[in-house]
Design an enzyme around this catalytic site. Structure first.
Site, PDB file in Angstrom:
ATOM      1  N   ALA A 174      -6.586   9.595   8.711  1.00 16.87           N
ATOM      2  CA  ALA A 174      -5.499   9.753   8.437  1.00 16.87           C
ATOM      3  C   ALA A 174      -4.257   9.908   9.453  1.00 16.87           C
ATOM      4  O   ALA A 174      -3.274   9.242   9.058  1.00 16.87           O
ATOM      5  CB  ALA A 174      -5.254  11.258   7.182  1.00 16.87           C
ATOM      6  N   GLN A 175      -4.929   9.756   9.947  1.00 15.83           N
ATOM      7  CA  GLN A 175      -3.669  10.324  11.693  1.00 15.83           C
ATOM      8  C   GLN A 175      -3.180   9.245  11.835  1.00 15.83           C
ATOM      9  O   GLN A 175      -2.152   8.547  12.467  1.00 15.83           O
ATOM     10  CB  GLN A 175      -3.772  11.142  12.921  1.00 15.83           C
ATOM     11  CG  GLN A 175      -3.242  12.153  12.368  1.00 15.83           C
ATOM     12  CD  GLN A 175      -2.000  12.735  12.488  1.00 15.83           C
ATOM     13  OE1 GLN A 175      -1.093  12.003  13.115  1.00 15.83           O
ATOM     14  NE2 GLN A 175      -1.291  13.886  11.479  1.00 15.83           N
ATOM     15  N   GLY A 222       0.775  -1.348   0.108  1.00 19.25           N
ATOM     16  CA  GLY A 222      -0.296  -0.315  -0.235  1.00 19.25           C
ATOM     17  C   GLY A 222       0.797   1.040   0.062  1.00 19.25           C
ATOM     18  O   GLY A 222       1.708   0.825   0.439  1.00 19.25           O
ATOM     19  N   SER A 223       0.828   2.211  -0.414  1.00 17.49           N
ATOM     20  CA  SER A 223       1.277   3.679  -0.990  1.00 17.49           C
ATOM     21  C   SER A 223       0.684   4.335  -0.155  1.00 17.49           C
ATOM     22  O   SER A 223      -0.023   6.042  -0.608  1.00 17.49           O
ATOM     23  CB  SER A 223       1.786   3.888  -2.110  1.00 17.49           C
ATOM     24  OG  SER A 223       0.448   3.855  -3.148  1.00 17.49           O
ATOM     25  N   GLY A 224      -0.877   4.620   0.656  1.00 16.73           N
ATOM     26  CA  GLY A 224      -1.381   5.184   1.095  1.00 16.73           C
ATOM     27  C   GLY A 224      -0.660   5.956   2.391  1.00 16.73           C
ATOM     28  O   GLY A 224       0.459   5.832   2.490  1.00 16.73           O
ATOM     29  N   PHE A 225      -1.210   6.430   3.492  1.00 13.54           N
ATOM     30  CA  PHE A 225      -1.152   7.146   4.757  1.00 13.54           C
ATOM     31  C   PHE A 225      -0.388   6.270   5.318  1.00 13.54           C
ATOM     32  O   PHE A 225       1.035   6.373   5.655  1.00 13.54           O
ATOM     33  CB  PHE A 225      -1.896   7.832   5.546  1.00 13.54           C
ATOM     34  CG  PHE A 225      -2.302   9.286   4.510  1.00 13.54           C
ATOM     35  CD1 PHE A 225      -1.819  10.233   4.449  1.00 13.54           C
ATOM     36  CD2 PHE A 225      -3.920   9.579   3.894  1.00 13.54           C
ATOM     37  CE1 PHE A 225      -2.166  11.685   4.459  1.00 13.54           C
ATOM     38  CE2 PHE A 225      -4.073  10.065   3.600  1.00 13.54           C
ATOM     39  CZ  PHE A 225      -3.426  11.383   3.209  1.00 13.54           C
ATOM     40  N   GLY A 226      -0.563   5.257   5.733  1.00 14.86           N
ATOM     41  CA  GLY A 226       0.149   3.847   6.279  1.00 14.86           C
ATOM     42  C   GLY A 226       1.557   3.531   5.723  1.00 14.86           C
ATOM     43  O   GLY A 226       2.695   3.767   6.024  1.00 14.86           O
ATOM     44  N   GLU A 266     -18.193  18.539   3.097  1.00 11.28           N
ATOM     45  CA  GLU A 266     -17.515  18.586   1.340  1.00 11.28           C
ATOM     46  C   GLU A 266     -17.936  18.969   0.322  1.00 11.28           C
ATOM     47  O   GLU A 266     -17.522  19.772  -0.002  1.00 11.28           O
ATOM     48  CB  GLU A 266     -16.458  18.330   2.353  1.00 11.28           C
ATOM     49  CG  GLU A 266     -15.622  18.701   4.168  1.00 11.28           C
ATOM     50  CD  GLU A 266     -13.871  18.583   3.921  1.00 11.28           C
ATOM     51  OE1 GLU A 266     -13.847  18.849   4.739  1.00 11.28           O
ATOM     52  OE2 GLU A 266     -13.997  16.457   3.166  1.00 11.28           O
ATOM     53  N   VAL A 277      -1.582  -7.192  -4.274  1.00 13.28           N
ATOM     54  CA  VAL A 277      -1.563  -8.455  -3.941  1.00 13.28           C
ATOM     55  C   VAL A 277      -3.152  -8.380  -3.729  1.00 13.28           C
ATOM     56  O   VAL A 277      -3.745  -8.470  -3.200  1.00 13.28           O
ATOM     57  CB  VAL A 277      -0.567  -7.860  -2.556  1.00 13.28           C
ATOM     58  CG1 VAL A 277      -0.630  -9.036  -1.371  1.00 13.28           C
ATOM     59  CG2 VAL A 277       0.276  -7.027  -2.922  1.00 13.28           C
TER      60      VAL A 277
HETATM   61  C1  FAD Z   1     -12.845  10.711   0.759  1.00  9.15           C
HETATM   62  C2  FAD Z   1     -12.140  10.568   1.526  1.00  9.15           C
HETATM   63  C3  FAD Z   1     -11.783  11.466   2.706  1.00  9.15           C
HETATM   64  C4  FAD Z   1     -11.608  12.033   3.911  1.00  9.15           C
HETATM   65  N1  FAD Z   1     -11.750  12.683   4.073  1.00  9.15           N
HETATM   66  C5  FAD Z   1     -10.335  12.118   5.870  1.00  9.15           C
HETATM   67  C6  FAD Z   1     -10.277  13.778   6.366  1.00  9.15           C
HETATM   68  O1  FAD Z   1     -10.651  15.032   6.149  1.00  9.15           O
HETATM   69  N2  FAD Z   1      -9.536  13.622   7.524  1.00  9.15           N
HETATM   70  C7  FAD Z   1      -8.974  12.205   7.841  1.00  9.15           C
HETATM   71  O2  FAD Z   1      -8.346  12.486   8.849  1.00  9.15           O
HETATM   72  N3  FAD Z   1      -9.454  11.045   7.261  1.00  9.15           N
HETATM   73  C8  FAD Z   1      -9.928  11.086   6.155  1.00  9.15           C
HETATM   74  N4  FAD Z   1     -10.172  10.037   5.324  1.00  9.15           N
HETATM   75  C9  FAD Z   1      -9.790   8.687   6.139  1.00  9.15           C
HETATM   76  C10 FAD Z   1      -8.202   8.641   4.826  1.00  9.15           C
HETATM   77  O3  FAD Z   1      -7.892   9.187   4.427  1.00  9.15           O
HETATM   78  C11 FAD Z   1      -7.750   7.472   5.575  1.00  9.15           C
HETATM   79  O4  FAD Z   1      -8.293   7.219   7.194  1.00  9.15           O
HETATM   80  C12 FAD Z   1      -6.412   6.980   5.122  1.00  9.15           C
HETATM   81  O5  FAD Z   1      -5.940   7.419   4.030  1.00  9.15           O
HETATM   82  C13 FAD Z   1      -5.499   5.587   5.581  1.00  9.15           C
HETATM   83  O6  FAD Z   1      -4.754   5.735   5.752  1.00  9.15           O
HETATM   84  P1  FAD Z   1      -4.401   3.777   5.186  1.00  9.15           P
HETATM   85  O7  FAD Z   1      -3.124   3.806   4.711  1.00  9.15           O
HETATM   86  O8  FAD Z   1      -5.061   2.703   5.861  1.00  9.15           O
HETATM   87  O9  FAD Z   1      -5.209   3.664   3.218  1.00  9.15           O
HETATM   88  P2  FAD Z   1      -5.519   4.302   2.186  1.00  9.15           P
HETATM   89  O10 FAD Z   1      -4.897   5.582   2.531  1.00  9.15           O
HETATM   90  O11 FAD Z   1      -6.213   3.660   1.697  1.00  9.15           O
HETATM   91  O12 FAD Z   1      -3.948   2.873   1.450  1.00  9.15           O
HETATM   92  C14 FAD Z   1      -4.518   2.376   1.050  1.00  9.15           C
HETATM   93  C15 FAD Z   1      -3.443   2.141   0.134  1.00  9.15           C
HETATM   94  O13 FAD Z   1      -2.772   0.415  -0.211  1.00  9.15           O
HETATM   95  C16 FAD Z   1      -3.142   0.229  -1.669  1.00  9.15           C
HETATM   96  N5  FAD Z   1      -3.622  -1.064  -2.293  1.00  9.15           N
HETATM   97  C17 FAD Z   1      -5.138  -1.632  -1.840  1.00  9.15           C
HETATM   98  N6  FAD Z   1      -5.512  -2.771  -1.691  1.00  9.15           N
HETATM   99  C18 FAD Z   1      -4.517  -3.515  -2.595  1.00  9.15           C
HETATM  100  C19 FAD Z   1      -3.341  -4.586  -2.863  1.00  9.15           C
HETATM  101  N7  FAD Z   1      -4.738  -5.520  -2.564  1.00  9.15           N
HETATM  102  N8  FAD Z   1      -2.086  -4.407  -3.137  1.00  9.15           N
HETATM  103  C20 FAD Z   1      -1.273  -3.364  -3.620  1.00  9.15           C
HETATM  104  N9  FAD Z   1      -2.466  -2.211  -3.122  1.00  9.15           N
HETATM  105  C21 FAD Z   1      -3.160  -2.159  -2.081  1.00  9.15           C
HETATM  106  C22 FAD Z   1      -4.287   1.621  -2.643  1.00  9.15           C
HETATM  107  O14 FAD Z   1      -3.607   1.723  -3.995  1.00  9.15           O
HETATM  108  C23 FAD Z   1      -3.667   2.826  -1.613  1.00  9.15           C
HETATM  109  O15 FAD Z   1      -2.292   2.807  -2.261  1.00  9.15           O
HETATM  110  C24 FAD Z   1     -10.699  10.310   4.184  1.00  9.15           C
HETATM  111  C25 FAD Z   1     -10.752   9.269   3.339  1.00  9.15           C
HETATM  112  C26 FAD Z   1     -11.704   9.569   1.953  1.00  9.15           C
HETATM  113  C27 FAD Z   1     -12.006   7.444   1.368  1.00  9.15           C
END
Ligand code: FAD
Length: 469
Positions: free
Chosen positions: A352-353, A39-43, A203, A107
């Site tokens: 996100a935090q 995953g390349s999200g926040f975590g 929003e 994955v």
């Molecule tokens: C529209 C929206 C608005 C939001 N607003 C807020 C806000 O205002 N404030 C706040 O704090 N939080 C907000 N959030 C929540 C916040 O964005 C999430 O809590 C945060 O992104 C979680 O991070 P993460 O790394 O767990 O997952 P994500 O950021 O979702 O990242 C998941 C990553 O895993 C990858 N992935 C998934 N499945 C697979 C797989 N099988 N194989 C390979 N890669 C994979 C994805 O491509 C992505 O790169 C919002 C969320 C959304 C959707």
């Protein structure tokens, strides 16, 4: 076994392996500790960057080539920000981190016994071995068992979703202008329904209302965009249920001033091409003809949580999130960390935090283990507060016991998002876009391509009253 003793056992096992003297064991002893991050999200991104000075090799595998700043996706959908502002290329972000490499792939298999991760892209599969694994695959949109709603009411989890919504929103005005020119009915094209009264729904509804009342008013000749209806629907009894009730009421009043119709205690029972069916508090149903429905109502953990649960016996909650140990490891697997939206723990909201802090915690724990340092105390979340922007110069913010609204809340929102927006090059660009959108009336990012949602909008059935030209 508690997590510290299990970690010791894990490293003791590795040590035994390296002292028995087989070629594979010697190979293991010679090479660096391998960390795979899914995953390349926040975590995933924060975990990877927190490992930049560690004596490890990091492989980040993600199904997109970019990181997504999800909290600002609605601004891409409503023409405020560009895709690049909120989704920098992961490879670019990590280009200077010599111990990290990026692999594109989805994955779909994790073998906990063999310590391998299998990913696929365009029919090619790749198996990556790990010594430590960080699973940060996040969450997907949930339609609460009504997956058929998805094609009529897109959610907002990815860049594709945001661009599709941009196409549908701006496309609806274009089609309404055409229908008006032909003397046809177009009210359904100017009716926008947002489902979900959390921060994203609030929003989104606020920004669509601003589009209709401010941005687009001078741009059309046949329609008055200010006549558009924007509805915000939620089953809860207040907006922003995760905030203090007073802030929910403030947000409600600010949205109503923008012309948004708020429908609380209302359940969505059906969605199709032509509109949406609502069940009101008294049990009666109301059909709203609407071309553009936007789903901001719920999430469920990545399907990878089921893969991990099946392999390890870990428990999942109703949203498919995994119950982890206090050190964020998978029960029985001290080498596997789960971070961000995939974790089920009562004190950890899906924000996100949480993803940032759990990602960093997992990275620091791995670094400590490699350096044979004792573990950190169990993970504790530091709540930095919540905020939601309601409209231009209007936001609500909750930071520990303090509450901020109006312009002050909005400035705090602006500052925080500038600090956390990923990538240095994006910040000036986002600031410029915000200046154009909030100080002026423009929306600099209104481009809609043929691939975006326009084609999926319902146009009125051709009628005899239709004329050419
Ligand atoms: C529209 C929206 C608005 C939001 N607003 C807020 C806000 O205002 N404030 C706040 O704090 N939080 C907000 N959030 C929540 C916040 O964005 C999430 O809590 C945060 O992104 C979680 O991070 P993460 O790394 O767990 O997952 P994500 O950021 O979702 O990242 C998941 C990553 O895993 C990858 N992935 C998934 N499945 C697979 C797989 N099988 N194989 C390979 N890669 C994979 C994805 O491509 C992505 O790169 C919002 C969320 C959304 C959707």
């Amino acid at each position: 076994m508690n997590s510290w003793t299990s970690n010791v056992a894990y490293f003791a096992t590795r040590h035994r392996r390296t002292t028995t003297g087989t070629t594979a064991d010697i190979d293991t002893a010679m090479r660096r500790h391998r960390v795979v991050v899914i995953g390349s999200g926040f975590g995933g991104l924060y975990a990877t960057t927190a490992l930049r000075r560690a004596d490890v090799d990091v492989t980040m595998i993600a199904k997109t080539t970019h990181h997504v700043f999800q909290p600002l996706l609605y601004q891409v959908a409503t023409g405020i920000l560009s895709v690049g502002d909120v989704a920098p290329a992961t490879r670019d972000v990590l280009s200077r981190q010599r111990n990290a490499r990026v692999l594109l792939g989805e994955v779909n298999a994790i073998d906990l016994a063999a310590r391998t991760v299998t990913s696929h892209v365009q029919g090619r599969s790749k198996v990556a071995s790990y010594d430590s694994l960080i699973v940060a695959a996040g969450a997907e949109q949930s339609y609460f068992g009504h997956d058929a709603f998805a094609s009529f009411a897109p959610g907002m989890k990815s860049i594709d979703d945001a661009l599709e919504l941009r196409g549908r929103i701006f496309g609806a005005f274009e089609l309404a202008e055409l229908e008006a020119a032909h003397g046809n009915e177009f009210a359904h094209l100017l009716t926008f329904v947002v489902v979900g009264g959390g921060p994203t729904g609030v929003e989104m509804a606020g920004q669509v209302a601003e589009l209709t009342r401010r941005t687009l008013r001078r741009d059309f000749r046949m329609i008055d965009t200010a006549q558009a209806r924007v509805l915000l629907v939620d089953v809860a009894h207040q907006l922003l249920p995760s905030f203090e009730p007073r802030l929910g009421q403030k947000a409600r009043r600010a949205l109503e001033r923008l012309g948004v119709e708020i429908r609380l205690r209302t359940t969505v029972v059906d969605v199709d091409h032509a509109g949406i069916v609502l069940q009101l508090e008294d049990g009666t149903h109301e059909h709203i003809a609407s071309a553009t429905k936007i789903w901001a109502a719920g999430v469920q953990a990545s399907p990878l949580s089921h893969v991990l649960a099946k392999e390890s016996g870990a428990l999942l909650d109703r949203a498919g999130r995994i119950e982890v140990n206090p050190d964020l490891t998978l029960p029985g697997h001290p080498e596997v960390f789960v971070v961000g939206d995939m974790i089920s723990r009562p004190d950890l909201p899906g924000v996100a935090q949480v993803a940032i802090q759990t990602g960093k915690f997992a990275a620091h724990e791995i670094e400590r283990r490699v350096r044979r340092r004792p573990p950190q105390p169990p993970f504790r979340y530091r709540d930095l507060g919540s905020m939601a922007i309601v409209g231009r110069f209007q936001a609500v913010a909750e930071i520990s016991s303090m509450r901020f609204t109006g312009v002050v809340g909005w400035l705090m929102w602006l500052g925080l998002h500038l600090v956390y927006l990923t990538g240095h090059r994006n910040k000036p660009s986002a600031l410029l876009h915000w200046t154009v959108s909030f100080l002026g009336r423009g929306r600099p990012e209104r481009t809609v391509t043929e691939h975006q949602g326009l084609a999926r909008l319902p146009v009125a059935t051709p009628s005899p009253t239709r004329t050419q030209g």
